[in-house]
Design a protein around this motif. Structure first.
Motif, mmCIF file in Angstrom:
data_model
loop_
_atom_site.group_PDB
_atom_site.id
_atom_site.type_symbol
_atom_site.label_atom_id
_atom_site.label_comp_id
_atom_site.label_asym_id
_atom_site.label_seq_id
_atom_site.Cartn_x
_atom_site.Cartn_y
_atom_site.Cartn_z
ATOM 1 N N GLY A 27 0.825 -1.200 0.000
ATOM 2 C CA GLY A 27 0.000 0.000 0.000
ATOM 3 C C GLY A 27 0.858 1.247 0.000
ATOM 4 N N LEU A 28 0.224 2.388 0.159
ATOM 5 C CA LEU A 28 0.924 3.658 0.131
ATOM 6 C C LEU A 28 1.751 3.853 1.392
ATOM 7 N N ASP A 29 2.788 4.646 1.262
ATOM 8 C CA ASP A 29 3.674 4.953 2.380
ATOM 9 C C ASP A 29 3.003 6.013 3.247
ATOM 10 N N GLU A 30 2.235 5.566 4.236
ATOM 11 C CA GLU A 30 1.471 6.476 5.084
ATOM 12 C C GLU A 30 1.648 6.108 6.553
ATOM 13 N N GLY A 31 1.726 7.142 7.394
ATOM 14 C CA GLY A 31 1.780 6.934 8.841
ATOM 15 C C GLY A 31 2.968 6.097 9.268
ATOM 16 N N SER A 32 2.743 5.263 10.288
ATOM 17 C CA SER A 32 3.817 4.432 10.842
ATOM 18 C C SER A 32 3.861 3.053 10.199
ATOM 19 N N ASN A 33 3.033 2.826 9.156
ATOM 20 C CA ASN A 33 2.999 1.507 8.541
ATOM 21 C C ASN A 33 4.338 1.111 7.935
ATOM 22 N N TRP A 34 5.096 2.100 7.457
ATOM 23 C CA TRP A 34 6.412 1.794 6.874
ATOM 24 C C TRP A 34 7.333 1.200 7.926
ATOM 25 N N MET A 35 7.325 1.746 9.120
ATOM 26 C CA MET A 35 8.151 1.208 10.194
ATOM 27 C C MET A 35 7.723 -0.214 10.541
ATOM 28 N N LEU A 36 6.406 -0.463 10.607
ATOM 29 C CA LEU A 36 5.908 -1.801 10.922
ATOM 30 C C LEU A 36 6.271 -2.791 9.817
ATOM 31 N N LEU A 37 6.189 -2.346 8.573
ATOM 32 C CA LEU A 37 6.553 -3.211 7.460
ATOM 33 C C LEU A 37 8.042 -3.544 7.496
ATOM 34 N N ALA A 38 8.869 -2.554 7.796
ATOM 35 C CA ALA A 38 10.315 -2.790 7.888
ATOM 36 C C ALA A 38 10.635 -3.777 9.005
ATOM 37 N N LEU A 39 9.931 -3.672 10.127
ATOM 38 C CA LEU A 39 10.143 -4.603 11.241
ATOM 39 C C LEU A 39 9.703 -6.009 10.858
ATOM 40 N N LEU A 40 8.548 -6.122 10.201
ATOM 41 C CA LEU A 40 8.086 -7.434 9.743
ATOM 42 C C LEU A 40 9.082 -8.045 8.774
ATOM 43 N N SER A 41 9.636 -7.225 7.897
ATOM 44 C CA SER A 41 10.614 -7.716 6.927
ATOM 45 C C SER A 41 11.837 -8.293 7.620
ATOM 46 N N GLN A 42 12.305 -7.641 8.676
ATOM 47 C CA GLN A 42 13.465 -8.153 9.405
ATOM 48 C C GLN A 42 13.150 -9.473 10.094
ATOM 49 N N LEU A 43 11.935 -9.589 10.598
ATOM 50 C CA LEU A 43 11.535 -10.851 11.222
ATOM 51 C C LEU A 43 11.440 -11.973 10.198
ATOM 52 N N LEU A 44 10.946 -11.636 9.015
ATOM 53 C CA LEU A 44 10.803 -12.630 7.955
ATOM 54 C C LEU A 44 12.140 -13.050 7.355
ATOM 55 N N GLU A 45 13.055 -12.119 7.274
ATOM 56 C CA GLU A 45 14.288 -12.332 6.515
ATOM 57 C C GLU A 45 15.067 -13.549 6.994
ATOM 58 N N GLN A 46 15.302 -13.642 8.296
ATOM 59 C CA GLN A 46 16.087 -14.753 8.821
ATOM 60 C C GLN A 46 15.372 -16.086 8.630
ATOM 61 N N SER A 47 14.051 -16.088 8.853
ATOM 62 C CA SER A 47 13.291 -17.328 8.689
ATOM 63 C C SER A 47 13.266 -17.770 7.228
ATOM 64 N N PHE A 48 13.070 -16.814 6.323
ATOM 65 C CA PHE A 48 13.034 -17.119 4.894
ATOM 66 C C PHE A 48 14.372 -17.687 4.435
ATOM 67 N N TYR A 49 15.466 -17.057 4.844
ATOM 68 C CA TYR A 49 16.806 -17.525 4.484
ATOM 69 C C TYR A 49 17.080 -18.891 5.110
ATOM 70 N N GLY A 50 16.731 -19.021 6.400
ATOM 71 C CA GLY A 50 17.002 -20.282 7.093
ATOM 72 C C GLY A 50 16.267 -21.457 6.485
ATOM 73 N N GLU A 51 15.025 -21.240 6.056
ATOM 74 C CA GLU A 51 14.231 -22.333 5.501
ATOM 75 C C GLU A 51 14.664 -22.676 4.078
ATOM 76 N N LEU A 52 14.748 -21.673 3.193
ATOM 77 C CA LEU A 52 14.991 -21.965 1.777
ATOM 78 C C LEU A 52 16.465 -22.133 1.439
ATOM 79 N N ARG A 53 17.327 -21.402 2.128
ATOM 80 C CA ARG A 53 18.761 -21.509 1.820
ATOM 81 C C ARG A 53 19.437 -22.569 2.683
ATOM 82 N N THR A 54 19.295 -22.453 3.994
ATOM 83 C CA THR A 54 20.027 -23.349 4.892
ATOM 84 C C THR A 54 19.409 -24.748 4.938
ATOM 85 N N LYS A 55 18.098 -24.825 5.119
ATOM 86 C CA LYS A 55 17.443 -26.121 5.282
ATOM 87 C C LYS A 55 17.193 -26.813 3.956
ATOM 88 N N GLN A 56 16.590 -26.115 3.009
ATOM 89 C CA GLN A 56 16.233 -26.739 1.736
ATOM 90 C C GLN A 56 17.346 -26.661 0.696
#
Length: 257
Positions: A184-213
């Motif tokens: 969606g559009l870059d409005e309010g504090s949603n960008w900060m929340l999206l950036a935080l979610l991305s950091q949480l996802l990043e390690q799990s995504f890498y760990g599952e697809l790169r390290t495990k699979q």
């Protein structure tokens, strides 16, 4: 010491100066005032053209994950020149055309300045005055202002858009798969929340697809922004066929939710 630079993008020219010397405004004035008049020698022109042509010609040899990001930009943003269009233009340009373009540079412009450091409001305004005095542009009307639009994607996951491109580099054995989600559009504090979610996802995504699979050497995710539209992007470069990479990436996201 002092340093300066000139860059460009679809919005226009960007001038930068930096340093501790009080002669910084003088340097800015010198660069801005000579944009239309500095001498372009045949040798300098040919060297720059050759470097640009080589850069464009080698673009197809970039990593597939980089090419995937490039094609995403081509699909989402308009107008946006392709590498093929730039290559064709680079082959046609000559010194006379370059000099004519230079002399007619910025007949009208919207001048915007970002000044930071040990300077007050009056000092910052003085930099803007220096630019306006050196360039003397006419005001840029709203109709003349460059605009780049972003494509609106379908809202339903059942109508997801899928695009496939064949790389020009026949020697490349890897493919790249990218999952792009416009948030969606870059409005309010949603960008900060999206950036935080991305950091949480990043390690799990890498760990599952790169390290495990062991799916690919390059496995990455992050946030992106295109003309105010925020997104989550998941990328994998692998010898595994893209449909299978896509299936595993979607499986990870479903499980993570």
């Amino acid at each position: 010491g002092l340093s300066a630079g000139v860059a460009c993008d679809f919005r226009g020219l960007s001038l930068s100066v930096s340093g501790y010397d009080e002669r910084l405004p003088e340097l800015l004035s010198l660069i801005a005032s000579q944009l239309r008049t500095f001498v372009i020698t045949p040798l300098a022109f040919e060297r720059r053209c050759d470097a640009l042509r080589r850069q464009l010609a080698s673009f197809a040899k970039k990593q597939p994950v980089s090419l995937c990001s490039y094609h995403r930009g081509q699909l989402l943003e308009s107008p946006k020149y392709s590498v093929e269009q730039l290559e064709a233009a680079a082959q046609r340009v000559d010194l006379n055309a370059m000099r004519a373009f230079q002399q007619g540079l910025l007949p009208s412009a919207e001048v915007e300045a970002l000044v930071f450091g040990n300077v007050d409001v009056a000092g910052a305004s003085a930099y803007l005055d220096v630019l306006n005095a050196a360039l003397s542009p006419k005001p840029l009307s709203a109709a003349e202002a460059p605009k780049r639009l972003v494509r609106r994607l379908p809202l339903s996951p059942r109508t997801a858009t899928r695009q496939q491109f064949i790389a020009r580099n026949a020697d490349e054995v890897n493919s790249a798969t990218e999952l792009y989600y416009a948030v969606g559009l870059d409005e309010g504090s949603n960008w900060m929340l999206l950036a935080l979610l991305s950091q949480l996802l990043e390690q799990s995504f890498y760990g599952e697809l790169r390290t495990k699979q062991q799916l690919g050497y390059i496995v990455q995710s992050g946030v992106a922004e295109s003309r105010g539209v925020r997104s989550l992007v998941f990328s994998v470069q692998s010898k595994v066929e893209p449909p299978e990479v896509e299936r595993r990436g979607l499986a990870f996201l479903r499980h993570y939710r």
